[in-house]
Every structure is written in C-alpha cells, then in structure tokens.
Scaffold this motif. Structure first.
Motif, short mmCIF file in Angstrom:
data_model
loop_
_atom_site.label_atom_id
_atom_site.label_comp_id
_atom_site.label_asym_id
_atom_site.label_seq_id
_atom_site.Cartn_x
_atom_site.Cartn_y
_atom_site.Cartn_z
N GLY A 103 26.73 53.68 7.04
CA GLY A 103 25.98 54.06 8.33
C GLY A 103 24.54 54.47 8.26
N LEU A 104 24.36 55.42 7.24
CA LEU A 104 23.01 55.87 7.20
C LEU A 104 21.89 54.81 6.55
CD1 LEU A 104 23.80 59.46 6.00
CD2 LEU A 104 22.63 58.94 8.21
N THR A 105 22.60 54.07 5.53
CA THR A 105 21.68 53.12 4.78
C THR A 105 21.21 52.09 5.67
OG1 THR A 105 22.89 53.58 2.71
CG2 THR A 105 21.65 51.62 2.82
N ALA A 106 22.28 51.52 6.56
CA ALA A 106 22.02 50.37 7.41
C ALA A 106 20.82 50.81 8.65
CB ALA A 106 23.29 49.75 8.28
N LEU A 107 21.19 52.17 9.16
CA LEU A 107 20.23 52.65 10.05
C LEU A 107 18.87 52.84 9.38
CD1 LEU A 107 20.58 53.55 12.85
CD2 LEU A 107 20.74 55.76 12.36
N ALA A 108 18.64 53.30 8.14
CA ALA A 108 17.43 53.66 7.60
C ALA A 108 16.83 52.18 7.47
CB ALA A 108 17.59 54.31 6.13
#
Length: 240
Positions: A103-108
């Motif tokens: 989730g954090l990677t996709a959001l970044a």
C-alpha cells in the motif's frame, strides 16, 4: 524461556521500534505536506477536530475526520484477518505487514506521478489511504504484544517512563525501549520533514522501505521458529 524465544522477542522489539520511526515519518508528511492531518497518530486528529469544530485557526475538518474513520477501517480489517491466527508472528502477520508495504509503495508511486497536494479530492484520498494502511500496521503491531511499543502513539510511553522512573520511586522497567520509542518517533518526524524538501513521495517511500524490511525480517524469523519447533518436536518424539 528458550534461547530462540528470547532472540525472537528481541527482534520483534527492534522491528516495532523501526515502525515507530516510520510512523514519525508518515505523520510529518501528512501534517506538513497534506493540510495538517495525522495519518498515524489518531490522538492528534481527535484534538484537531475538537478545536476545528469551534472554528479555531481555520483548522481542517474533512481530512482529519476521514483519516480517523479510515484508520479504524484498516484496524478492523487487520483485526478480522489476524483474529483466526495464533498469537505472535504468523503467516497472517506477514500478510498484513506485506499489505502495508504494498500500500505504501503504490501510494509513493502515485504521489510521485500525480500532484495530490494541488487537488483537494486527491489530497483527501491520499490521506485516507495512508490512514487505512497505518490502521492495518497498528492493529498488526498490537497483535504482537511487544510491551510498551504501539508504533503509533507515545503519550502512554512517556507517562510510563516518567511515572515508573526512579525519580518517582519506581524501578524504571522498560526504560530503554520507552526512551527509544520516544526518540525514534521524533527522529522519524525530523526525517519526514526533511524529505518534504525533495518531494511528498519520498517520505512515503522511506516508510514503504522500512515496512518491507520489517516484513521480510519478521517473516524469516517466523519461518526459523516454525522450522526449529518442528525439529524439536521430531526429536522429542524419537526419544519416547
């Protein structure tokens, strides 16, 4: 307590401290870069909303309110997934922490490609997604039951550090981990603020990387513990 258990507990402590640092990064990014909203520390949002409802200093209402709701949604979803699993780290723990990492990677990546700070709707979506992910992280960390470490709030940690100190007549239990948690969430906020000098996506990417490290190390240790326990059981069976 076996040697393996001691090693595992110590690793879990360090992993949760890493996530505490990561929370500091994320909250700095949200508060400074996305219209004064906390996506990890929900106490801050509750206080902000209380002041905003009286019209104080033009404080935001929508994003903190959404962050509070979606943090609870993330925590509830993680709680449902983990409820059927065993205590401590399990395959389900790895899956929920992996969800945080993804989730954090996709959001970044998304924030790097789209100027979410310039659009009210996109900014609200971004903070809501961040809060959901942090809710998953907080619920998963709670499941591990590392004493005095919640990864998302340190008020109780500060209280415990002071009230149980030798100055207060106590024996200062857990003083090292309590002090570490306080220092690390502050250090994370410093790093998060510094990443904003480059761009909004960088702080989220740093947290994604830290989450990936925690997920990998925790899962590998879990596999070792499972393998070691299986070997011990086989050995005990052979002696019977």
């Amino acid at each position: 307590m076996t040697k393996n258990r001691v090693v595992t507990d110590r690793l879990h402590l360090w992993l949760m401290l890493i996530l505490t640092f990561s929370t500091g990064v994320i909250d700095a990014v949200g508060y400074l870069g996305l219209d004064r909203v906390f996506t990890g520390n929900m106490t801050g949002n509750v206080v902000l909303l209380g002041m905003a409802f009286t019209g104080g200093a033009d404080l935001p209402i929508l994003r903190p309110a959404l962050a509070l709701v979606f943090f609870m949604v993330g925590a509830a979803l993680a709680g449902r997934v983990l409820r059927k699993g065993p205590e401590g780290w399990s395959g389900r723990t790895s899956s929920t922490f992996l969800t945080v990492t993804v989730g954090l990677t996709a959001l970044a990546v998304y924030v790097a490609l789209v100027d979410v700070a310039a659009d009210e709707l996109l900014g609200s979506i971004t903070t809501s997604v961040l809060a959901t992910v942090m809710g998953v992280q907080a619920a998963t960390a709670k499941r591990l039951k590392v004493a005095e470490i919640t990864t998302v709030v340190v008020t109780s940690t500060i209280t415990g550090l002071a009230s149980d100190s030798r100055l207060a007549g106590g024996k200062s239990p857990f003083w090292a981990r309590r002090a570490s948690a306080i220092a690390l969430i502050m250090a994370g906020a410093v790093v998060g603020a510094l990443t904003l000098r480059v761009d909004l996506w960088l702080g989220i990417a740093v947290s994604a990387l830290l989450s990936a490290v925690v997920t990998l190390l925790g899962h590998l240790r879990h596999r070792q513990d499972v393998s070691g326990g299986h070997t011990e059981n086989v050995g005990e069976a052979a002696l019977r």
